[in-house]
Write an enzyme that holds these catalytic residues in place. Structure first.
Site, PDB file in Angstrom:
ATOM      1  N   LYS A  53       0.840  -1.210   0.000  1.00 24.17           N
ATOM      2  CA  LYS A  53       0.000   0.000   0.000  1.00 24.17           C
ATOM      3  C   LYS A  53       0.869   1.251   0.000  1.00 24.17           C
ATOM      4  O   LYS A  53       0.610   2.220  -0.731  1.00 24.17           O
ATOM      5  CB  LYS A  53      -0.944  -0.012   1.218  1.00 24.17           C
ATOM      6  N   GLN A  97      -5.072  -1.566   9.456  1.00 25.87           N
ATOM      7  CA  GLN A  97      -4.897  -2.904   8.897  1.00 25.87           C
ATOM      8  C   GLN A  97      -5.431  -3.955   9.871  1.00 25.87           C
ATOM      9  O   GLN A  97      -5.125  -3.918  11.061  1.00 25.87           O
ATOM     10  CB  GLN A  97      -3.404  -3.142   8.595  1.00 25.87           C
ATOM     11  N   ASP A 120     -11.641   2.084   3.621  1.00 30.06           N
ATOM     12  CA  ASP A 120     -11.892   0.645   3.630  1.00 30.06           C
ATOM     13  C   ASP A 120     -13.377   0.347   3.410  1.00 30.06           C
ATOM     14  O   ASP A 120     -13.750  -0.788   3.121  1.00 30.06           O
ATOM     15  CB  ASP A 120     -11.510   0.052   4.996  1.00 30.06           C
TER      16      ASP A 120
HETATM   17  N1  L34 Z   1      -8.245  -2.787   7.074  1.00 27.63           N
HETATM   18  N2  L34 Z   1      -7.356  -4.851   6.553  1.00 27.63           N
HETATM   19  C1  L34 Z   1      -7.926  -3.703   6.147  1.00 27.63           C
HETATM   20  N3  L34 Z   1      -8.187  -3.437   4.844  1.00 27.63           N
HETATM   21  C2  L34 Z   1      -7.877  -4.340   3.891  1.00 27.63           C
HETATM   22  O1  L34 Z   1      -8.189  -4.110   2.612  1.00 27.63           O
HETATM   23  C3  L34 Z   1      -7.246  -5.530   4.274  1.00 27.63           C
HETATM   24  N4  L34 Z   1      -6.830  -6.482   3.348  1.00 27.63           N
HETATM   25  C4  L34 Z   1      -6.949  -7.896   3.702  1.00 27.63           C
HETATM   26  C5  L34 Z   1      -6.266  -8.082   5.071  1.00 27.63           C
HETATM   27  N5  L34 Z   1      -6.549  -6.995   6.000  1.00 27.63           N
HETATM   28  C6  L34 Z   1      -7.023  -5.783   5.628  1.00 27.63           C
HETATM   29  C7  L34 Z   1      -5.821  -6.324   2.483  1.00 27.63           C
HETATM   30  O2  L34 Z   1      -5.315  -5.234   2.228  1.00 27.63           O
HETATM   31  C8  L34 Z   1      -6.206  -8.567   2.575  1.00 27.63           C
HETATM   32  N6  L34 Z   1      -5.467  -7.499   1.923  1.00 27.63           N
HETATM   33  C9  L34 Z   1      -4.499  -7.685   0.914  1.00 27.63           C
HETATM   34  C10 L34 Z   1      -3.798  -6.639   0.328  1.00 27.63           C
HETATM   35  C11 L34 Z   1      -2.837  -6.849  -0.640  1.00 27.63           C
HETATM   36  C12 L34 Z   1      -2.548  -8.100  -1.063  1.00 27.63           C
HETATM   37  C13 L34 Z   1      -3.242  -9.171  -0.489  1.00 27.63           C
HETATM   38  C14 L34 Z   1      -4.196  -8.953   0.479  1.00 27.63           C
HETATM   39  C15 L34 Z   1      -1.484  -8.302  -2.075  1.00 27.63           C
HETATM   40  O3  L34 Z   1      -0.723  -7.412  -2.359  1.00 27.63           O
HETATM   41  N7  L34 Z   1      -1.350  -9.529  -2.636  1.00 27.63           N
HETATM   42  C16 L34 Z   1      -0.345  -9.864  -3.609  1.00 27.63           C
HETATM   43  C17 L34 Z   1       0.688 -10.819  -3.043  1.00 27.63           C
HETATM   44  C18 L34 Z   1       1.274 -10.409  -1.743  1.00 27.63           C
HETATM   45  C19 L34 Z   1       2.234 -11.443  -1.175  1.00 27.63           C
HETATM   46  O4  L34 Z   1       3.217 -11.765  -1.864  1.00 27.63           O
HETATM   47  O5  L34 Z   1       1.991 -11.918  -0.053  1.00 27.63           O
HETATM   48  C20 L34 Z   1      -1.031 -10.588  -4.774  1.00 27.63           C
HETATM   49  O6  L34 Z   1      -0.487 -10.556  -5.870  1.00 27.63           O
HETATM   50  O7  L34 Z   1      -2.082 -11.194  -4.557  1.00 27.63           O
END
Ligand code: L34
Length: 285
Positions: A53, A97, A120
């Site tokens: 982020k 988060q 959010d």
């Molecule tokens: N308050 N908490 C709040 N808001 C959110 O919107 C989230 N979420 C979830 C967990 N807690 C939260 C997220 O941001 C899940 N989440 C989230 C954000 C980004 C990614 C995955 C989940 C992400 O960048 N995923 C990458 C891979 C990351 C890695 O290598 O671990 C992808 O390509 O899917």
């Protein structure tokens, strides 16, 4: 035949390109969108997501603050920080988060975020507006799922969409948004009887149950669109979705991978929400 892969990464890049341009022109008018992210504790997955982020803010020209607090932070201290950010003029979006350490009550913290800065979309006022179909800040992952389907050119109107999962963060809101797109929506969850009979009727299957590789080919109708919202860390350190991608892609239609599917879209929609919040707070929208 192997199904086409829906690249959330690529769709994200397209959207972020548009956002970058809009931010550039806003900055010239004296408005720099600002996002504050609060991370309590040291959960490794949360650290990755928060870093992504922060990176997105940097890439798109947003002002960004990340508050990394120790796991021992009290609820009072956290609420005081949220209150301060509510008042801070250069911050237009506030995100705490999740999950939070057990001694902190998530609801109290979410309720403390100013509705206009709740990027959010978790505040009860934004949730309520979503339910009745009024304008609101939409939760990022559900909004990302819809945007991904739309931008892939997949029609939702009149289709049978089946959602597995009923969480407040994904299952419930994504069901409402699919319905808003004129899909016919069925929700399944851990207590659903004969789940496969239902999921096999889906034209669009959205999976957010939080169990690694839960959905295999036997749950999927040939040609169905499959959107995997799962984000599970396996013991070997690898990331797995809720869908057994290798088996499902042999019979499904377009399908999202993990990583590179819904995850990047979540962050892109956060950037979108922060831009909207900034414009509304500045009286430009
Ligand atoms: N308050 N908490 C709040 N808001 C959110 O919107 C989230 N979420 C979830 C967990 N807690 C939260 C997220 O941001 C899940 N989440 C989230 C954000 C980004 C990614 C995955 C989940 C992400 O960048 N995923 C990458 C891979 C990351 C890695 O290598 O671990 C992808 O390509 O899917």
């Amino acid at each position: 035949m192997t199904a086409p892969i829906i690249s959330g990464k690529q769709v994200s890049e397209e959207i972020r390109g548009n956002l970058r341009q809009e931010v550039e022109s806003l900055v010239k008018q004296g408005l720099t969108p600002g996002l504050a992210v609060i991370l309590v504790g040291e959960d490794p997955a949360s650290q990755v997501y928060v870093r992504n982020k922060e990176k997105a803010c940097h890439d798109l020209g947003y002002y960004s603050e990340v508050h990394r607090l120790p796991a021992s932070t009290s609820q009072e201290e956290l609420l005081a920080l949220v209150e301060k950010l509510n008042q801070q003029a250069d911050i237009h979006g506030i995100l705490v988060q999740l999950p939070l350490p057990k001694h902190i009550d998530e609801k109290s913290v979410i309720n403390a975020i100013a509705v206009e800065k709740d990027v959010d979309g978790f505040h009860p006022v934004n949730v309520g507006n979503l339910v009745i179909g009024d304008d609101s800040l939409l939760p990022c992952t559900p909004a990302g799922v819809i945007e991904l389907i739309k931008r892939t050119g997949i029609e939702m109107s009149g289709k049978h969409a089946v959602v597995i999962g009923r969480s407040n963060i994904v299952g419930k809101p994504v069901s409402l948004l699919l319905q808003r797109e004129n899909a016919t929506v069925t929700m399944c969850h851990s207590r659903t009887a004969n789940m496969k009979e239902i999921t096999k009727q889906a034209d669009i299957l959205v999976v957010a149950i939080g169990r690694a590789n839960f959905v295999d080919a036997s749950y999927v109708k040939p040609g169905a669109v499959v959107i995997d919202v799962g984000m599970n860390r396996l013991d070997n350190g690898k990331l797995a979705g809720d869908v057994d991608f290798e088996s499902v892609k042999e019979i499904s239609g377009p399908i999202t991978p993990v990583p590179g599917g819904v995850g990047p879209m979540t962050i892109t929609m956060l950037m979108h929400n922060t831009l909207i919040a900034a414009k509304r707070l500045a009286g430009l929208a």
